[in-house]
Scaffold this motif. Sequence first.
Motif, PDB file in Angstrom:
ATOM      1  N   PRO A  21       0.829  -1.243   0.091  1.00 46.29           N
ATOM      2  CA  PRO A  21       0.105  -0.327   0.320  1.00 46.29           C
ATOM      3  C   PRO A  21       1.075   1.405   0.144  1.00 46.29           C
ATOM      4  O   PRO A  21       2.086   1.586   0.233  1.00 46.29           O
ATOM      5  CB  PRO A  21      -1.006  -0.333   1.135  1.00 46.29           C
ATOM      6  N   LEU A  22       0.237   2.165  -0.712  1.00 47.20           N
ATOM      7  CA  LEU A  22       0.687   3.560  -0.430  1.00 47.20           C
ATOM      8  C   LEU A  22       1.057   4.059   0.788  1.00 47.20           C
ATOM      9  O   LEU A  22       0.027   3.594   1.982  1.00 47.20           O
ATOM     10  CB  LEU A  22       0.165   4.550  -1.340  1.00 47.20           C
ATOM     11  N   THR A  23       1.711   4.700   1.571  1.00 43.66           N
ATOM     12  CA  THR A  23       1.715   5.282   2.791  1.00 43.66           C
ATOM     13  C   THR A  23       1.599   6.060   3.653  1.00 43.66           C
ATOM     14  O   THR A  23       1.473   7.199   3.959  1.00 43.66           O
ATOM     15  CB  THR A  23       4.176   5.555   3.181  1.00 43.66           C
ATOM     16  N   GLY A  24       1.231   7.635   2.532  1.00 46.60           N
ATOM     17  CA  GLY A  24       0.944   8.819   2.743  1.00 46.60           C
ATOM     18  C   GLY A  24       1.245  10.760   2.475  1.00 46.60           C
ATOM     19  O   GLY A  24       1.503  11.123   2.742  1.00 46.60           O
ATOM     20  N   ASP A  25       3.008   9.253   2.424  1.00 41.05           N
ATOM     21  CA  ASP A  25       4.207  10.235   1.696  1.00 41.05           C
ATOM     22  C   ASP A  25       4.552  10.009   0.593  1.00 41.05           C
ATOM     23  O   ASP A  25       4.863   9.153   0.264  1.00 41.05           O
ATOM     24  CB  ASP A  25       5.196   9.829   2.683  1.00 41.05           C
ATOM     25  N   ALA A  26       4.623  11.749  -0.024  1.00 43.49           N
ATOM     26  CA  ALA A  26       4.107  11.601  -1.613  1.00 43.49           C
ATOM     27  C   ALA A  26       5.723  11.260  -2.226  1.00 43.49           C
ATOM     28  O   ALA A  26       5.750  10.547  -3.382  1.00 43.49           O
ATOM     29  CB  ALA A  26       3.865  12.815  -1.352  1.00 43.49           C
ATOM     30  N   GLY A  27       7.116  11.615  -1.357  1.00 45.26           N
ATOM     31  CA  GLY A  27       8.384  11.785  -2.141  1.00 45.26           C
ATOM     32  C   GLY A  27       8.108  10.069  -2.403  1.00 45.26           C
ATOM     33  O   GLY A  27       8.657   9.706  -3.512  1.00 45.26           O
ATOM     34  N   PRO A  28       8.323   9.258  -1.553  1.00 47.55           N
ATOM     35  CA  PRO A  28       8.566   7.575  -1.154  1.00 47.55           C
ATOM     36  C   PRO A  28       7.183   7.256  -2.022  1.00 47.55           C
ATOM     37  O   PRO A  28       7.246   6.001  -2.847  1.00 47.55           O
ATOM     38  CB  PRO A  28       8.501   7.058  -0.008  1.00 47.55           C
ATOM     39  N   ASP A  29       6.105   7.673  -2.419  1.00 45.24           N
ATOM     40  CA  ASP A  29       5.464   6.852  -2.820  1.00 45.24           C
ATOM     41  C   ASP A  29       5.072   7.116  -4.742  1.00 45.24           C
ATOM     42  O   ASP A  29       4.489   6.367  -5.110  1.00 45.24           O
ATOM     43  CB  ASP A  29       3.483   7.455  -2.113  1.00 45.24           C
ATOM     44  N   ALA A  30       5.447   8.509  -4.914  1.00 46.47           N
ATOM     45  CA  ALA A  30       6.145   8.593  -6.262  1.00 46.47           C
ATOM     46  C   ALA A  30       6.479   7.688  -6.750  1.00 46.47           C
ATOM     47  O   ALA A  30       6.428   7.128  -7.447  1.00 46.47           O
ATOM     48  CB  ALA A  30       6.149   9.877  -6.368  1.00 46.47           C
ATOM     49  N   LEU A  31       7.961   7.253  -6.148  1.00 51.31           N
ATOM     50  CA  LEU A  31       9.077   6.430  -6.436  1.00 51.31           C
ATOM     51  C   LEU A  31       8.138   5.287  -6.819  1.00 51.31           C
ATOM     52  O   LEU A  31       8.428   3.938  -7.663  1.00 51.31           O
ATOM     53  CB  LEU A  31      10.382   6.718  -5.452  1.00 51.31           C
ATOM     54  N   HIS A  32       7.127   4.696  -5.610  1.00 52.30           N
ATOM     55  CA  HIS A  32       6.941   3.163  -5.812  1.00 52.30           C
ATOM     56  C   HIS A  32       6.172   3.522  -6.604  1.00 52.30           C
ATOM     57  O   HIS A  32       5.625   2.300  -7.372  1.00 52.30           O
ATOM     58  CB  HIS A  32       5.906   2.896  -4.080  1.00 52.30           C
ATOM     59  N   VAL A  33       4.973   4.000  -7.792  1.00 56.50           N
ATOM     60  CA  VAL A  33       4.773   3.907  -8.197  1.00 56.50           C
ATOM     61  C   VAL A  33       5.113   3.941  -9.325  1.00 56.50           C
ATOM     62  O   VAL A  33       4.949   3.071 -10.898  1.00 56.50           O
ATOM     63  CB  VAL A  33       3.416   5.280  -8.434  1.00 56.50           C
ATOM     64  N   LEU A  34       6.455   4.850  -9.424  1.00 57.92           N
ATOM     65  CA  LEU A  34       7.392   4.701 -10.808  1.00 57.92           C
ATOM     66  C   LEU A  34       7.207   3.861 -11.225  1.00 57.92           C
ATOM     67  O   LEU A  34       7.783   2.930 -12.322  1.00 57.92           O
ATOM     68  CB  LEU A  34       7.748   5.995 -11.150  1.00 57.92           C
ATOM     69  N   ALA A  35       8.141   2.721  -9.989  1.00 59.93           N
ATOM     70  CA  ALA A  35       8.959   1.328 -10.081  1.00 59.93           C
ATOM     71  C   ALA A  35       8.241   0.394 -10.485  1.00 59.93           C
ATOM     72  O   ALA A  35       8.479  -0.306 -11.840  1.00 59.93           O
ATOM     73  CB  ALA A  35       9.982   1.079  -8.775  1.00 59.93           C
ATOM     74  N   ALA A  36       6.631   0.130  -9.964  1.00 59.60           N
ATOM     75  CA  ALA A  36       5.300  -0.644 -11.137  1.00 59.60           C
ATOM     76  C   ALA A  36       5.284   0.125 -12.281  1.00 59.60           C
ATOM     77  O   ALA A  36       5.406  -0.862 -13.174  1.00 59.60           O
ATOM     78  CB  ALA A  36       4.733  -0.410  -9.325  1.00 59.60           C
ATOM     79  N   LEU A  37       5.139   1.600 -12.714  1.00 57.91           N
ATOM     80  CA  LEU A  37       5.143   1.610 -13.920  1.00 57.91           C
ATOM     81  C   LEU A  37       6.236   0.966 -14.640  1.00 57.91           C
ATOM     82  O   LEU A  37       6.372   0.210 -16.434  1.00 57.91           O
ATOM     83  CB  LEU A  37       5.395   3.048 -14.253  1.00 57.91           C
TER      84      LEU A  37
END
Length: 170
Positions: A21-37
Amino acid sequence: TRPNSEHLFRGLAQAVALDRPLTGDAGPDALHVLAALSAGRSYSIVRGMASPAFLAFDAEQNGVQIPMGARKLTVGVPASVRASVAQAPGARVQLLHNGRPLAAGQGSAAFSGVITEGSYRVEVFYGGAAVPWLVSNAIYAGADVEPVGGEPAMLTPTINLPQPGQGWGI
């Protein structure tokens, strides 16, 4: 009236399959989404047909789970490839191998057998529509399958065109 760009973009969506799940912290969450993409763990949704949608799609080979977008299936070795849409048990789920039907079912589809070279992907049809509601990225098998090129995109030059009373540019 004709649909405008906003209507069209609201009718389509690209979903990302995250491994946590996303954490709610924009920086790490954006990196997580970009890695999945970047790993190809995404699928398209025609939201104009139905929404929300969650597509579960993976493979298992030698006890190892292989996610959508992976290039890890070994040719000549048995595996299971499966897909499901739990919230739409009446939807027709179709597994494709190299663009040809491999297995189909209502709400889910699965294939178990020896893996051959190429791509395994999913299309889900909802409500009798002739076009798919969901379209997955593929899981790949074989050494000849290469990722899409890693060359950086070229910058597009821009120019400003003065327009009387307008403040826009191309």
